[in-house]
Write an enzyme that holds these catalytic residues in place. Structure first.
Site, PDB file in Angstrom:
ATOM      1  N   TYR A  51      -5.146  -0.623 -18.825  1.00  0.00           N
ATOM      2  CA  TYR A  51      -4.744  -2.034 -18.847  1.00  0.00           C
ATOM      3  C   TYR A  51      -3.594  -2.209 -19.832  1.00  0.00           C
ATOM      4  CZ  TYR A  51      -8.403  -4.468 -16.223  1.00  0.00           C
ATOM      5  OH  TYR A  51      -9.194  -4.981 -15.247  1.00  0.00           O
ATOM      6  N   GLU A  53      -1.498  -5.532 -20.292  1.00  0.00           N
ATOM      7  CA  GLU A  53      -0.839  -6.847 -20.260  1.00  0.00           C
ATOM      8  C   GLU A  53       0.192  -6.962 -21.374  1.00  0.00           C
ATOM      9  OE1 GLU A  53      -4.154  -6.538 -19.916  1.00  0.00           O
ATOM     10  OE2 GLU A  53      -5.006  -8.398 -19.098  1.00  0.00           O
ATOM     11  N   ASP A 196      18.191 -10.499  -2.638  1.00  0.00           N
ATOM     12  CA  ASP A 196      17.033  -9.632  -2.383  1.00  0.00           C
ATOM     13  C   ASP A 196      17.571  -8.391  -1.659  1.00  0.00           C
ATOM     14  OD1 ASP A 196      14.904  -8.297  -1.297  1.00  0.00           O
ATOM     15  OD2 ASP A 196      13.872 -10.071  -0.534  1.00  0.00           O
ATOM     16  N   THR A 223      12.627  -3.999  -3.688  1.00  0.00           N
ATOM     17  CA  THR A 223      11.396  -3.216  -3.649  1.00  0.00           C
ATOM     18  C   THR A 223      11.755  -1.779  -4.016  1.00  0.00           C
ATOM     19  OG1 THR A 223      11.735  -2.969  -1.282  1.00  0.00           O
ATOM     20  CG2 THR A 223      10.147  -4.611  -1.976  1.00  0.00           C
ATOM     21  N   LYS A 226      11.234   1.581  -0.359  1.00  0.00           N
ATOM     22  CA  LYS A 226      11.973   1.863   0.877  1.00  0.00           C
ATOM     23  C   LYS A 226      12.810   3.112   0.624  1.00  0.00           C
ATOM     24  CE  LYS A 226      11.967  -2.877   2.607  1.00  0.00           C
ATOM     25  NZ  LYS A 226      11.329  -3.634   1.497  1.00  0.00           N
ATOM     26  N   ARG A 232       5.088   1.736  -3.973  1.00  0.00           N
ATOM     27  CA  ARG A 232       5.229   0.350  -3.498  1.00  0.00           C
ATOM     28  C   ARG A 232       5.202  -0.588  -4.695  1.00  0.00           C
ATOM     29  NH1 ARG A 232       4.806   1.453   1.896  1.00  0.00           N
ATOM     30  NH2 ARG A 232       5.309  -0.659   2.509  1.00  0.00           N
TER      31      ARG A 232
HETATM   32  N1  DSN Z   1       8.620  -5.370   5.459  1.00  0.00           N
HETATM   33  C1  DSN Z   1       9.999  -5.129   5.080  1.00  0.00           C
HETATM   34  C2  DSN Z   1      10.829  -4.787   6.266  1.00  0.00           C
HETATM   35  O1  DSN Z   1      10.339  -4.109   7.156  1.00  0.00           O
HETATM   36  O2  DSN Z   1      11.982  -5.142   6.327  1.00  0.00           O
HETATM   37  C3  DSN Z   1      10.523  -6.235   4.257  1.00  0.00           C
HETATM   38  O3  DSN Z   1      11.721  -6.016   3.700  1.00  0.00           O
END
Ligand code: DSN
Length: 426
Positions: A51, A53, A196, A223, A226, A232
């Site tokens: 943990y 925080e 984003d 994110t 990818k 993730r």
């Molecule tokens: N779920 C993702 C996508 O497939 O584009 C979001 O960016």
């Protein structure tokens, strides 16, 4: 996996089946990839037990000497790669990160200007079915007939609605963006420019596409799973804005980075997943290698080969081309029910994802487009000549969509082809 095998045969069997699917099939979902073996090791490390925080040097539990090291490394690497003044590495996912940014910079009822769902979409950008849309007011701009952002409309809507945030970048947009124009409009109406870049950040890291933070954007989110090939999770990157010249920016509460940190903790989420943060740090280290840059360059060549080959076979693409890793096939003009395209390709173990096209007349579960990307297959070593074979498989499958025998034969060929490009770590 001896331990899982001993403890839980059901989960063990499902993992083996998924390993088989991933190795023998072809992953063409533009947002998916393979975590590197080093990332997987960090993700399943003992940091999962902790943990933490708070932030490095300011935690609410003891025993943080090692968690502080990994989080600070992740922060420093993220800042360096993206030219950011500040990085928050704790958001649990892209959706959570977007909600943290919204809540950091807006009050309930405030307005965000974002892209229409069918023109590039992402649900976390305020789709009517989300909680986000109950809290904030989302006004939508669109693309012009050539499929590119309609900046006249962005400006008109910005002046009319005075949004707190203007949001750029999308999940199904194959072209580069004009960041100067976004920033010019945001400055005109005193809005925050927020990007984003979850889909394209790896091209930014490899200097193949422009970095919104270099063009005056205030906040950027990505994110990490990818094309970063990390776990993730998500990064929120931002710039200091000197609001009180008598204080250091980091000591002023009204600063964007301070507000973002407070929105993440204690505002929206409490317990950072330290094993994920360790894995993010590893992925960010890998992203700074020459091999990563070569990988991104190859991915771009593969995507443009994909666009050329599909067009040569008569497929129509949204915007006609790609500047990044994805193409979107537009089936709307064919008069046929092409909602079966994704399912047909699933039958031969080629995974893709359905996609809307601008002003799609069909509902989201039966849209008129198909999004394809090669980041994952590029990780497995696919080059331009192999991409041509992949297009041949796709074309053959779609032409034989009602012929189960031919599809079964094609599946064997896909299996043979896929196995010649091993998945890292399997
Ligand atoms: N779920 C993702 C996508 O497939 O584009 C979001 O960016």
């Amino acid at each position: 996996m001896k331990n899982i095998q001993n403890v839980d045969q059901d989960i063990y069997a499902a993992i083996l089946a998924e390993q088989k699917r991933q190795s023998e099939g072809m992953e063409l979902i533009a947002s998916e990839n393979y975590q590197s073996p080093a990332v997987l090791e960090a993700q399943s490390s003992v940091f999962a037990n902790k943990y933490s925080e708070g932030f490095p040097g300011r935690r609410y539990y003891g025993g943080q000497e090692n968690t502080d090291i990994i989080e600070q490394l992740a922060i420093d690497r993220a800042k360096k790669i993206f030219h950011a003044d500040h990085a928050n590495v704790q958001a649990l996912s892209g959706a959570a990160a977007n909600l943290c940014v919204y809540s950091a910079l807006m009050n309930p009822g405030d307005t965000i200007l974002w892209m229409d769902l069918t023109h590039g979409w992402h649900l976390t950008h305020g789709a009517p079915v989300t909680f986000f849309s109950k809290v904030f007011n989302f006004i939508r701009y669109k693309t012009t007939l050539d499929g590119k952002v309609d900046f006249d409309q962005v400006r008109k809507l910005a002046i009319e609605h005075k949004p707190k945030i203007i949001l750029a970048w999308f999940s199904a947009y194959p072209r580069e963006l004009d960041y100067e124009k976004f920033v010019e409009i945001a400055n005109e109406v005193w809005a925050i420019a927020f990007a984003d870049v979850s889909h394209i950040w790896w091209f930014i890291a490899a200097w193949l596409l422009k970095n919104p933070l270099d063009y005056g954007f205030h906040v950027m989110m990505t994110t990490t799973h990818k094309s970063l090939r990390g776990p993730r999770g998500a990064l929120i990157l931002s710039k200091w804005i000197v609001s009180n010249p008598l204080k250091k920016p980091e000591d002023t509460i009204e600063n964007i980075p301070t507000r973002i940190d407070r929105a993440v903790f204690p505002g929206m989420q409490w317990w950072p997943h330290m094993n994920t943060i360790a894995a993010i740090a590893v992925a960010l280290k890998e992203a700074q290698t020459p091999e990563f840059k070569a990988y991104a360059q190859q991915a771009l060549k593969n995507a443009q080969t994909l666009a050329t080959e599909l067009t040569a076979r008569g497929y129509k693409l949204v915007t006609g081309w790609t500047d990044n890793h994805m193409v979107i096939i537009d089936f709307s003009w064919t008069q046929l029910d092409w909602s079966v395209a994704e399912k047909t390709l699933d039958k031969i173990w080629i995974s893709t994802s359905k996609s809307t096209i601008p002003d799609d007349p069909n509902p989201p579960f039966r849209p008129s487009g198909l999004r394809i990307g090669l980041p994952a297959m590029t990780t497995r070593g696919v080059k331009e000549e192999d991409t041509k074979k992949i297009v041949e498989f796709i074309d053959q499958a779609l032409k034989n969509k009602d012929n189960e025998k031919n599809l079964a034969e094609l599946k064997n060929k896909v299996r043979e082809f896929s196995l010649s490009f091993p998945v890292p770590g399997l």
